[in-house]
Design a protein around this motif. Structure first.
Motif, PDB file in Angstrom:
ATOM      1  N   GLU A  53       0.831  -1.210   0.000  1.00  0.00           N
ATOM      2  CA  GLU A  53       0.000   0.000   0.000  1.00  0.00           C
ATOM      3  C   GLU A  53       0.864   1.258   0.000  1.00  0.00           C
ATOM      4  N   LYS A  56       2.203   1.723  -3.482  1.00  0.00           N
ATOM      5  CA  LYS A  56       1.130   2.221  -4.347  1.00  0.00           C
ATOM      6  C   LYS A  56       0.896   3.715  -4.108  1.00  0.00           C
ATOM      7  N   ALA A  57       0.856   4.126  -2.848  1.00  0.00           N
ATOM      8  CA  ALA A  57       0.618   5.535  -2.520  1.00  0.00           C
ATOM      9  C   ALA A  57       1.758   6.418  -3.027  1.00  0.00           C
ATOM     10  N   LYS A  59       3.730   5.800  -5.567  1.00  0.00           N
ATOM     11  CA  LYS A  59       3.616   5.862  -7.029  1.00  0.00           C
ATOM     12  C   LYS A  59       2.532   6.840  -7.451  1.00  0.00           C
ATOM     13  N   GLU A  60       1.413   6.858  -6.718  1.00  0.00           N
ATOM     14  CA  GLU A  60       0.325   7.785  -7.050  1.00  0.00           C
ATOM     15  C   GLU A  60       0.777   9.225  -6.884  1.00  0.00           C
ATOM     16  N   VAL A  61       1.496   9.506  -5.800  1.00  0.00           N
ATOM     17  CA  VAL A  61       1.993  10.865  -5.564  1.00  0.00           C
ATOM     18  C   VAL A  61       2.965  11.265  -6.659  1.00  0.00           C
ATOM     19  N   LYS A  62       3.889  10.373  -6.973  1.00  0.00           N
ATOM     20  CA  LYS A  62       4.876  10.678  -8.019  1.00  0.00           C
ATOM     21  C   LYS A  62       4.200  10.873  -9.372  1.00  0.00           C
ATOM     22  N   SER A  63       3.175  10.079  -9.641  1.00  0.00           N
ATOM     23  CA  SER A  63       2.445  10.194 -10.897  1.00  0.00           C
ATOM     24  C   SER A  63       1.738  11.549 -10.985  1.00  0.00           C
ATOM     25  N   SER A  64       1.114  11.971  -9.898  1.00  0.00           N
ATOM     26  CA  SER A  64       0.409  13.250  -9.910  1.00  0.00           C
ATOM     27  C   SER A  64       1.394  14.417 -10.000  1.00  0.00           C
ATOM     28  N   GLU A  67       2.312  14.682 -13.657  1.00  0.00           N
ATOM     29  CA  GLU A  67       1.213  15.272 -14.418  1.00  0.00           C
ATOM     30  C   GLU A  67       1.153  16.780 -14.179  1.00  0.00           C
TER      31      GLU A  67
END
Length: 71
Positions: A53, A56-57, A59-64, A67
Motif C-alpha cells: 500500500e 502504491k501511494a 507511485k500515485e503521488v509521483k504520478s500526480s 502530471e
C-alpha cells in the motif's frame, strides 16, 4: 534475483522498482532498517499489505507530480 531479499518478497521488490527503502519507511512511519529487515525475511500478511500500500501511494503521488509538472 537480489540475494538480500527473501524469495517470497521478490514480487514486492519488482513492484517497488526504483523507490528507495527510506521513502517506503517514511510513509510507514518506521526506520529504513525495519523495511530492509522485512524484505530479508518472511513477512506476515499485514506487513506485506502495508508495504504494498505504501508503494502504491508513493507511485500515485509521483504520478500526480509528473502530471502537474507537465501542464
Amino acid at each position: 534475483m537480489n540475494p538480500k531479499v527473501f524469495p517470497e518478497n521478490t514480487p514486492i521488490l519488482k513492484e517497488k522498482g526504483v523507490i528507495p527503502y527510506w521513502e517506503i519507511a517514511s510513509r510507514l512511519g518506521v526506520h529504513v532498517n525495519t523495511v530492509r529487515n522485512w524484505m530479508k525475511s518472511s513477512m506476515n500478511p499485514k506487513q506485506r499489505e502495508m508495504v504494498l500500500e505504501a508503494i502504491k501511494a508513493i507511485k500515485e503521488v509521483k504520478s500526480s507530480e509528473v502530471e502537474t509538472c507537465s501542464k
